[in-house]
Every structure is written in structure tokens, then in C-alpha cells.
Design a protein around this motif. Structure first.
Motif, PDB file in Angstrom:
ATOM      1  N   TYR A 126       4.087   7.090 -15.245  1.00 33.14           N
ATOM      2  CA  TYR A 126       4.941   7.473 -14.105  1.00 33.14           C
ATOM      3  C   TYR A 126       5.856   6.314 -13.696  1.00 33.14           C
ATOM      4  N   LEU A 127       5.309   5.114 -13.598  1.00 35.92           N
ATOM      5  CA  LEU A 127       6.112   3.953 -13.187  1.00 35.92           C
ATOM      6  C   LEU A 127       7.213   3.655 -14.199  1.00 35.92           C
ATOM      7  N   LEU A 128       6.900   3.800 -15.480  1.00 38.90           N
ATOM      8  CA  LEU A 128       7.917   3.532 -16.499  1.00 38.90           C
ATOM      9  C   LEU A 128       9.030   4.566 -16.433  1.00 38.90           C
ATOM     10  N   MET A 129       8.671   5.828 -16.281  1.00 38.52           N
ATOM     11  CA  MET A 129       9.686   6.865 -16.102  1.00 38.52           C
ATOM     12  C   MET A 129      10.542   6.600 -14.865  1.00 38.52           C
ATOM     13  N   SER A 130       9.906   6.112 -13.823  1.00 40.91           N
ATOM     14  CA  SER A 130      10.587   5.956 -12.538  1.00 40.91           C
ATOM     15  C   SER A 130      11.465   4.730 -12.471  1.00 40.91           C
ATOM     16  N   HIS A 187       0.811  -1.217   0.000  1.00 42.79           N
ATOM     17  CA  HIS A 187       0.000   0.000   0.000  1.00 42.79           C
ATOM     18  C   HIS A 187       0.849   1.275   0.000  1.00 42.79           C
ATOM     19  N   ALA A 188       2.177   1.123   0.072  1.00 40.96           N
ATOM     20  CA  ALA A 188       3.067   2.280   0.067  1.00 40.96           C
ATOM     21  C   ALA A 188       3.097   2.920  -1.325  1.00 40.96           C
ATOM     22  N   LEU A 189       3.660   4.113  -1.414  1.00 44.08           N
ATOM     23  CA  LEU A 189       3.703   4.851  -2.676  1.00 44.08           C
ATOM     24  C   LEU A 189       5.120   4.838  -3.251  1.00 44.08           C
ATOM     25  N   PRO A 190       5.261   4.518  -4.544  1.00 47.15           N
ATOM     26  CA  PRO A 190       6.586   4.381  -5.154  1.00 47.15           C
ATOM     27  C   PRO A 190       7.133   5.691  -5.705  1.00 47.15           C
ATOM     28  N   ILE A 191       8.429   5.868  -5.560  1.00 45.04           N
ATOM     29  CA  ILE A 191       9.162   6.905  -6.286  1.00 45.04           C
ATOM     30  C   ILE A 191      10.383   6.243  -6.924  1.00 45.04           C
ATOM     31  N   GLY A 192      10.939   6.855  -7.962  1.00 42.22           N
ATOM     32  CA  GLY A 192      12.117   6.282  -8.596  1.00 42.22           C
ATOM     33  C   GLY A 192      12.696   7.228  -9.626  1.00 42.22           C
ATOM     34  N   ASN A 193      13.977   7.091  -9.885  1.00 39.22           N
ATOM     35  CA  ASN A 193      14.633   7.928 -10.896  1.00 39.22           C
ATOM     36  C   ASN A 193      15.256   7.091 -12.014  1.00 39.22           C
ATOM     37  N   GLY A 194      14.821   5.828 -12.130  1.00 44.61           N
ATOM     38  CA  GLY A 194      15.388   4.936 -13.125  1.00 44.61           C
ATOM     39  C   GLY A 194      16.466   4.052 -12.568  1.00 44.61           C
ATOM     40  N   ARG A 195      17.188   4.534 -11.563  1.00 44.74           N
ATOM     41  CA  ARG A 195      18.268   3.751 -10.943  1.00 44.74           C
ATOM     42  C   ARG A 195      17.938   3.383  -9.507  1.00 44.74           C
ATOM     43  N   ASP A 209       1.797  13.035  -6.333  1.00 39.31           N
ATOM     44  CA  ASP A 209       1.455  13.933  -7.430  1.00 39.31           C
ATOM     45  C   ASP A 209       2.210  13.469  -8.668  1.00 39.31           C
ATOM     46  N   LEU A 210       1.492  12.908  -9.624  1.00 36.00           N
ATOM     47  CA  LEU A 210       2.138  12.383 -10.828  1.00 36.00           C
ATOM     48  C   LEU A 210       2.726  13.484 -11.686  1.00 36.00           C
ATOM     49  N   GLU A 211       2.201  14.696 -11.595  1.00 31.80           N
ATOM     50  CA  GLU A 211       2.715  15.788 -12.420  1.00 31.80           C
ATOM     51  C   GLU A 211       4.080  16.271 -11.948  1.00 31.80           C
ATOM     52  N   THR A 212       4.371  16.074 -10.676  1.00 31.90           N
ATOM     53  CA  THR A 212       5.667  16.514 -10.137  1.00 31.90           C
ATOM     54  C   THR A 212       6.557  15.351  -9.695  1.00 31.90           C
ATOM     55  N   GLY A 213       5.977  14.146  -9.555  1.00 29.39           N
ATOM     56  CA  GLY A 213       6.751  13.016  -9.069  1.00 29.39           C
ATOM     57  C   GLY A 213       7.121  13.137  -7.603  1.00 29.39           C
ATOM     58  N   VAL A 214       6.296  13.804  -6.808  1.00 29.59           N
ATOM     59  CA  VAL A 214       6.589  14.043  -5.389  1.00 29.59           C
ATOM     60  C   VAL A 214       5.532  13.361  -4.523  1.00 29.59           C
ATOM     61  N   VAL A 215       6.004  12.595  -3.531  1.00 28.87           N
ATOM     62  CA  VAL A 215       5.124  12.035  -2.511  1.00 28.87           C
ATOM     63  C   VAL A 215       5.130  12.977  -1.318  1.00 28.87           C
ATOM     64  N   SER A 216       3.935  13.327  -0.826  1.00 26.13           N
ATOM     65  CA  SER A 216       3.812  14.242   0.315  1.00 26.13           C
ATOM     66  C   SER A 216       3.043  13.563   1.449  1.00 26.13           C
ATOM     67  N   VAL A 217       3.490  13.839   2.653  1.00 29.07           N
ATOM     68  CA  VAL A 217       2.815  13.370   3.865  1.00 29.07           C
ATOM     69  C   VAL A 217       2.675  14.570   4.793  1.00 29.07           C
ATOM     70  N   SER A 218       1.466  14.815   5.305  1.00 31.69           N
ATOM     71  CA  SER A 218       1.282  15.934   6.230  1.00 31.69           C
ATOM     72  C   SER A 218       0.264  15.551   7.286  1.00 31.69           C
ATOM     73  N   TYR A 219       0.443  16.121   8.468  1.00 32.97           N
ATOM     74  CA  TYR A 219      -0.453  15.859   9.587  1.00 32.97           C
ATOM     75  C   TYR A 219      -0.171  16.888  10.668  1.00 32.97           C
ATOM     76  N   SER A 220      -1.072  16.963  11.645  1.00 29.59           N
ATOM     77  CA  SER A 220      -0.903  17.907  12.754  1.00 29.59           C
ATOM     78  C   SER A 220      -0.837  17.156  14.078  1.00 29.59           C
ATOM     79  N   VAL A 221       0.025  17.639  14.969  1.00 29.15           N
ATOM     80  CA  VAL A 221       0.124  17.115  16.328  1.00 29.15           C
ATOM     81  C   VAL A 221       0.267  18.320  17.262  1.00 29.15           C
ATOM     82  N   ASN A 222      -0.671  18.462  18.192  1.00 32.05           N
ATOM     83  CA  ASN A 222      -0.623  19.559  19.168  1.00 32.05           C
ATOM     84  C   ASN A 222      -0.500  20.929  18.507  1.00 32.05           C
ATOM     85  N   GLY A 223      -1.216  21.116  17.415  1.00 25.58           N
ATOM     86  CA  GLY A 223      -1.239  22.407  16.747  1.00 25.58           C
ATOM     87  C   GLY A 223      -0.072  22.665  15.806  1.00 25.58           C
ATOM     88  N   VAL A 224       0.869  21.723  15.699  1.00 27.31           N
ATOM     89  CA  VAL A 224       2.014  21.879  14.786  1.00 27.31           C
ATOM     90  C   VAL A 224       1.758  21.036  13.537  1.00 27.31           C
TER      91      VAL A 224
END
Length: 779
Positions: free
Chosen positions: A351-355, A36-44, A139-154
Motif C-alpha cells: 500500500y505504501l509503495l503504491m501510495s 500515529h496518524a494514517l497515511p494516504i497517497g496517490n504517488g504525487r 482499509d488497504l483493499e480500498t485505500g480509504v481512511v474512515s473516521v466515525s463517532y457519535s455525539v448526542n445521537g448523531v
């Protein structure tokens, strides 16, 4: 009436939703397992991002990290017994031929070793509170995986991408409240490696694979060497090494740069002790660390987005972009129609083929692309050459990613060296050959068992991809210097390998129809045979490609004449009297598994071109073949279902092609959109991407055909950027099932026919010009 501010907000939301429909995978929880994880790659290098808030895991791969070593696996008894085995086969003694082949043809050793995980990057955060407002996305347009969340207002944010320009993986971590970022970073691999702190901000992994199989074979067992290097750069606070980890306290942001290398050498198809993988890592990290995070991100996005943005696809339908991707998948599994999920799946395949296949990588995508969490992967995550490796590259040209094809082409070129040895030592033949699978060490003998491995024309199938790439690009330098020499040697093998059967046909022997079996007249089950239909279709494809390439390059007329003479002596493609479908074997055997996953006798329909609408009997028989396979449970693996999509597209049946797109999503796709055989195997992603393109555009019949297999479910849509053979980039828009706008951009110019429904027009294009087809084609 909306206020100006409300209108701006509405427009921004609309733009976000349009983007999210086709280019964003997103979730409201972390991945609970690798699948269930998200893949990133640069070919190598590749990584799987779990997105955990407290104890993050980023699983790492480097494309060349394999167990084993280079070995001559050709059975030394093969040459002396091959003629005997061939005669037994053509005379119908399958059982005796099989027994002799197990003894004299099976490789020594008979098994491959596995592609391996590099290890894990571990991030331990000091979060004393409840995690809220969690979001994870790719985001397939940028090839960036993002994770965000809040804890105690941060608000905590992590971004990860694999940079091709800087040859590394980058993870950026930030906190909305200054000084509140605290974490520990570790690097782990639980075998064949040690991790130490090279400085207060750097960890280094030193490794060498110790392989028990190599040791048993007398090869010492000390195989490939490798290194990984991780550097942490925090903007404030304190960064120090403690207990083999890097500890960051009191920072606001931190950038982590990861790279790895092995001592593998593609030109030698082996590890090379002259390569210092530690120095390579140090140089990469040193160069990348010169840039601040925003510059690393800019460099990555500029390089990545330029290629990814070439194709835009909208398949219409309702907008479900406000629903997390896993929930959209669940709805589709229950029968919902989500056209934009199909478009997202298409773009995810690109995206996977590029990666997994481009510079800085040098190897092609394997059975798992580049992502593998195991030391002994399913099917070793190797290069299966009886369809799977070839399927990986079906979308490369039509989906406008020609650069992703070159690692495949260069790897196949290198395989000629061991392939020549196999041709000579096993078959006393010229040219080069390979059987049903190989690894980074270029093994070309028969593996895993003769029943599976005896596929002597796998080289011809690899050459289909090489030839198709030329047909798309019209690159004569590539044809002259790479593709044609490989194709010609593959044809030379076939010419010297063929024998005559009792009917006077030139046939391959021994061989199989990949992985499938039949019932012999006595009731026994067999796989070993001669001249299965796939072999006839492969020879036709290879030889016709060689003949055309030879004419373009003005090659030896005598060689080309010989190919033509052989084509005239091949067995015909037959229709089975038992089933009415295409006959799979040289004899009209009863099928042991009517719903088998391989449908190799339809290779002439796709990706080949020997079964066309003009050949009415064969075309109708191909339809019956598919109907019978599906009625008996066929398409139960992801890659097989993807192949069926392409078959129905070639049969111009958009409704059945679409039903199989739905089935691929429902039955063979994980929540992160990766394909399952099961287990995970990436070829279904690539085959599915190619199939969706094939439904919208075909160009193999001597003309460019627009919307040849458009289903009713996709009645409204548009696409920009698909590529037709000859280097034509196509833009189309359709409404209520009818084309309303179409144009072509010609890359190199030239004459071409274009077809839509029953209208066929001629264009004579000039390089670099866009041609509107509306006046002539859409009257």
C-alpha cells in the motif's frame, strides 16, 4: 442449529474477520501525534489523517516540494588531485588521502536541502457533547481512511482517500441527522505562503520557498513556487468564506477536494518558471468537482483496487482481527505471535509503495516515502543511494506492483545528466556516477563529509534495480530504451575510474564501505579506503547484467569483451581470518563497530547473487557475518533489520528470517505500522515486505524456488500473486509446513525450472496459461 438469519450473520462476520485480518488497520482513538496518524497517497500527493473528532488535522505533502535549487556541487579542485589521492589510498596512506579529499573532493556546497511539508488542512467541528463509539481505520483493499463517532445521537463519518485518476485528495463528511453538519475549514502553512479565499467555497495557498542557504550562496533564496487549492461542496445549508476559512452550516454531507502543485520539472531536475502551478491546481479541481462524491470514490477504488488485489497472503495462525491494531502491536512487543499481523504488514508495505510511487507522481519514494511533517526533515527525507532508495523498490516486482517502479527508473535516467558532469569534473572519467545521496535537483557530488559520501559506485547499485526489473518483466523495449543505456554508462564510468593496486588488481579508489569504519594498524579509526567488498560485488553485478543485456540487444562486442577482461582482474571476495566472515575491506581490518547497521559486504548475498549456496565457503562465511553483527547489537535500525530478513531468506534459514520479522515488528514498527530508524524512515517497510516475499518465493538462481525459507510459525498458509523472474505469477497453499497446491501463470511464456525441496522440474510455458505443478512437484 443456527437459524438462516443467524447463519448469514455468522458468515458475514467470518468474511469481515478474514478481510480485517489482512487488510484493515483500525483504532478506537484518534492519533495523538503525527507518528500515529494514517497515511494516504496517490504517488504525487500524500496526507496523514489524525482522525480527531473536534479539531481534525490532515497534514499534506506534494512530492516535489523541496528547498534549494539546482547547482553544480562538484569540487573544482577534484580533477587535478584525484590521481594523487588514489595513489595515497592504494599505498596505504589513509590519513593523508582523507585530509586531501576533505579539501578537494567534498561537494561545494557540501549539504543538501530538505523535502518539505505542504501544510495542514484544518477542520473545526461544532460538537457540543461527548464523543462516543469512536473508530478510525485504514482499509488497504480500498485505500480509504474512515473516521466515525457519535455525539448526542448523531453519527458523524469522514472518509479520505488520495485519488490517482482525479489527481487530488478527497475528504467526505456526513452526519446521520439531516442538517446537523457544521464545520469550519482552514488551510495553513506557517512559512513562505499565504492563504486566501478565492470564493465562498474555495481556499488557495500561494507560496514560494525562501531558502536562507540558497540566499547565502548567492542564489537569491527565492526557490520553488507552489500552490494548493481546496474546494468545499456541501449538499445543503450554507457555505461561505469568513476570515480566511470556509464555513459550512446546516449541511448533511460535504465533499472537500484538495490538490497542490509546484513548478518543478523532472526533465530539467529544477524548478521551471514556465510552469504555472496555480493553473494546474485550478484545472485539477475543476475536473474533479464535476463528479459527485460516489463517482469520485468509485473511480478511485476501481483504479486502486485493481492493482492492490493482485496479491493475497494468509500466514495462518489465530485471528486477532477483533483487537485494535495498536493493541495487537503491543501484544507482539511483549512476545505474542500474530501471523496475520505479519501478513498485514506485508500488504501495508505494498500500500505504501503504491501510495508514494506511481502516476500521477513522477518522483520515486524518498526516505519518508511521500509523508513528511517538517521543513527540515530527518536526513532531509532525501534519496539516499547507499541502500535506502534501492531498498524502497525491492518489493516492486515480486509483490506484483511493477508500475510503481517506473518513477524510480525515470528519475535514475535523468540523473545521468549531472552524473556525467560529476564523472568528468571530479574523476576525469567517462560515463556517469553519483555518490551516497541526492535530491530532486539531481546533485551527484559528495555530500555531508567524505567519510560518508565517498560511495562512487552508487550508480551501479541503482542499476541493479533497473536490471532486476527487466529480469522480472522481460520487457526488451524497456531494456533497450531505458535500462541498458543507463547501465552501460555506469559501466563506462567504472571502466575509466578503476586503478591498479600493488597486487595488480583493478580497484576503486577512493571509496568506503557505506558509513562503516575500521581500525588501522596504528590504532586510528578510518573509513576511507579502496576496493571495499561492496564495490567488487557491485561491479560484478553491474557487469554481468550488462553482459547479458548486451547479448540480448546485440550491443558492441568490443565493449562487452572489455567488461569481461575487467571482471577477471577484480580482487576476490575474501574470508576474514579475524572473524571467519566475509571480509568487508580490501585489508583484513579490525572492525570499529562489529554491530554496525550497514552490512554492505553481504550485498553479494542480497540483493546481489555472487554469494550462493553452491559457493559453500562464502555461503558459510555470510552466515558467520550475520551472526557476528547480531551478537554485537546489529539490526538496531528498521531498514537494517529488514535487510537481515532478506539475508536469512537467501541463506534458506526460515527460522532466523522469521525471528527478524518478529524483531522488526517488536522494535522498529510504530502503532500505525510505519517503520522507524528511529525516527520514521520508510525503507524498513519496503525491505520488510520484500523479505516476507523472499521467504516464500525466490527466483534468482536460475529456477523458481517455492517456500525456500518457510518458518515453523507459518506452517499453514497460502499466497496468490507473487511474481517470479521471467514474468511468472505464483499461487501456493501449504499445510503443516508442506506444499499441498501450487500453480504458475506465465505472462510471456518460456522455459523455466521450478524447485521445491529437493525436487527440480522443467516447464515450457505458453503465454497466458496456468500450469499446475502438483503432479510433478508434490509427489
Amino acid at each position: 442449529m443456527k437459524s438462516g438469519f443467524q447463519l448469514i450473520c455468522w458468515l458475514c462476520l467470518a468474511l469481515f474477520n478474514a478481510h480485517a485480518q489482512q487488510s484493515l488497520l483500525w483504532y478506537t482513538k484518534a492519533a495523538d501525534k503525527w507518528n500515529h496518524a494514517l497515511p494516504i497517497g496517490n504517488g504525487r500527493m500524500g496526507a496523514m489523517i489524525f482522525g480527531k473528532a473536534d479539531n481534525e488535522v490532515i497534514q499534506l505533502n506534494e512530492e516535489s516540494l523541496w528547498a534549494g535549487n539546482q547547482v553544480n556541487d562538484n569540487n573544482p579542485g577534484a580533477k587535478a588531485r584525484i590521481m594523487e589521492i588514489q595513489q595515497l589510498i592504494v599505498n596505504g596512506d589513509n590519513k593523508q588521502a582523507t585530509e586531501l579529499s576533505k579539501k578537494y573532493l567534498l561537494g561545494t556546497p557540501p549539504e543538501l536541502r530538505s523535502y518539505q511539508t505542504l501544510g495542514n488542512l484544518l477542520l473545526f467541528f461544532d460538537h457540543a457533547g461527548t464523543v462516543e463509539q469512536y473508530r478510525r481505520s485504514l482499509d488497504l483493499e480500498t485505500g480509504v481512511v474512515s473516521v466515525s463517532y457519535s455525539v448526542n445521537g448523531v453519527r458523524y463519518t469522514r472518509e479520505a482517500f488520495a485519488s490517482a485518476p482525479d489527481n487530488c485528495i478527497v475528504v467526505h463528511i456526513s452526519a446521520s441527522k439531516p442538517g446537523s453538519l457544521n464545520f469550519r475549514l482552514g488551510l495553513s502553512r506557517n512559512r513562505d505562503a499565504t492563504v486566501t479565499a478565492a470564493s465562498g467555497s474555495t481556499l488557495i495557498m500561494d507560496g514560494q520557498i525562501i531558502d536562507s542557504v540558497s540566499a547565502k550562496a548567492g542564489k537569491g533564496g527565492k526557490d520553488m513556487k507552489f500552490n494548493a487549492l481546496v474546494k468545499v461542496m456541501a449538499d445543503a445549508g450554507k457555505t461561505e468564506a469568513k476570515g480566511g476559512e470556509v464555513v459550512v452550516t446546516g449541511a448533511s454531507t460535504a465533499t472537500v477536494i484538495i490538490t497542490a502543485a509546484t513548478d518543478y520539472n523532472l526533465q530539467k531536475l529544477n524548478f521551471d518558471r514556465s510552469i504555472n502551478s496555480k493553473e494546474i491546481c485550478s484545472s485539477i479541481i475543476s475536473d474533479a468537482a464535476r463528479y459527485p462524491y460516489k463517482e469520485l470514490l468509485r473511480r478511485h477504488e476501481e483504479e486502486y483496487s485493481k492493482a492492490f488485489a493482485r496479491v493475497k497472503l494468509d500466514l495462518g495462525g489465530d485471528n486477532f482481527s477483533d483487537i485494535p491494531t495498536d493493541q495487537r502491536m503491543e501484544k507482539v512487543r511483549k512476545g505474542a505471535i500474530d501471523n496475520q499481523l505479519a501478513a498485514l504488514y506485508f500488504q501495508f508495505g505494498r500500500y505504501l509503495l503504491m501510495s508514494s510511487s506511481r502516476k500521477p507522481g513522477v518522483l520515486p519514494a524518498n526516505l519518508q516515502g511521500i509523508w513528511n511533517n517538517d521543513y527540515a526533515a530527518p536526513w532531509n527525507a532525501d534519496f539516499h543511494t547507499n541502500i535506502n532508495l534501492q531498498m524502497n523498490y525491492w518489493p516492486a516486482d515480486v509483490a506484483n506492483l511493477p508500475e510503481t517502479f517506473m518513477p524510480f527508473a525515470h528519475f535514475v535516467d535523468q540523473l545521468r545528466v549531472p552524473g556525467r558532469q560529476t564523472a568528468r569534473e571530479m574523476y576525469d572519467a567517462e560515463g556517469w556516477t553519483i555518490h551516497h545521496c541526492t535530491d530532486v535537483f539531481g546533485r551527484t557530488g559528495i555530500h555531508d563529509g567524505v567519510e560518508w559520501g565517498a560511495s562512487p559506485l552508487a550508480a551501479a547499485w541503482l542499476c541493479m534495480n533497473l536490471w532486476e526489473h527487466f529480469r522480472f518483466t522481460s520487457d526488451t523495449a524497456y531494456l533497450r530504451n531505458l535500462a541498458y543505456p543507463v547501465m552501460k554508462e555506469a559501466a563506462e564510468f567504472v571502466q575509466s575510474f578503476l586503478v591498479k593496486d600493488k597486487h595488480g588488481y583493478l580497484v576503486t579508489a577512493p571509496s568506503t564501505s557505506p558509513e562503516n569504519s575500521f581500525i588501522l594498524p596504528g590504532g586510528e579509526r578510518g573509513q576511507f579506503t579502496y576496493a571495499p567488498t561492496i564495490d567488487v560485488e557491485l561491479i560484478m553485478s553491474l557487469y554481468h547484467g550488462c553482459l547479458e543485456a548486451g547479448r540480448i540487444l546485440k550491443d558492441d562486442p568490443a565493449f562487452l569483451k572489455g567488461l569481461g577482461m575487467t571482471l577477471a582482474q577484480l580482487p576476490p571476495i575474501s574470508i576474514s581470518k579475524r572473524t571467519g566472515g566475509i571480509q568487508e575491506w580490501i585489508e583484513d581490518y579490525e572492525e570499529a563497530e562489529p554491530g554496525h547497521r550497514h552490512i554492505s559486504h553481504l550485498l553479494g548475498l542480497y540483493p546481489g547473487e555472487t554469494i550462493k549456496p553452491a559457493d559453500t565457503l562464502l555461503f558459510e562465511a555470510a552466515k558467520k557475518t550475520l551472526e557476528r553483527r547480531l551478537a554485537n547489537g546489529g539490526g538496531h535500525t528498521g531498514w537494517s533489520r529488514a535487510w537481515i530478513i532478506n539475508f536469512y531468506a537467501r541463506l534458506l534459514d526460515g527460522e532466523k528470517a522469521w525471528k527478524n520479522v518478529q524483531a522488526l515488528l517488536q522494535k522498529s514498527t510504530l502503532d500505525n505500522l510505519l517503520d522507524v530508524h528511529p525516527p520514521f524512515q520508510i525503507d524498513g517497510n519496503f525491505g520488510g515486505t520484500a523479505g516476507i516475499a523472499e521467504m516464500l518465493l525466490q527466483s534468482h538462481n536460475g529456477y523458481i524456488e517455492l517456500l525456500p525459507a518457510l518458518p515453523a510459525a507459518w506452517s499453514n498458509g497460502e499466497v496468490d500473486g507473487l511474481v517470479a523472474r521471467g514474468g511468472f505469477t505464483v499461487k501456493m497453499k501449504w499445510k503443516e509446513g508442506k506444499l499441498i497446491d501450487a500453480s504458475l501463470l506465465s505472462e510471456k511464456g518460456g522455459a523455466r525450472k521450478v524447485k521445491y525441496h529437493n525436487t527440480l522440474i522443467d516447464i515450457n510455458a505458453k503465454a497466458g496459461q496456468v500450469y499446475s505443478l502438483n503432479k510433478e512437484l508434490l509427489q
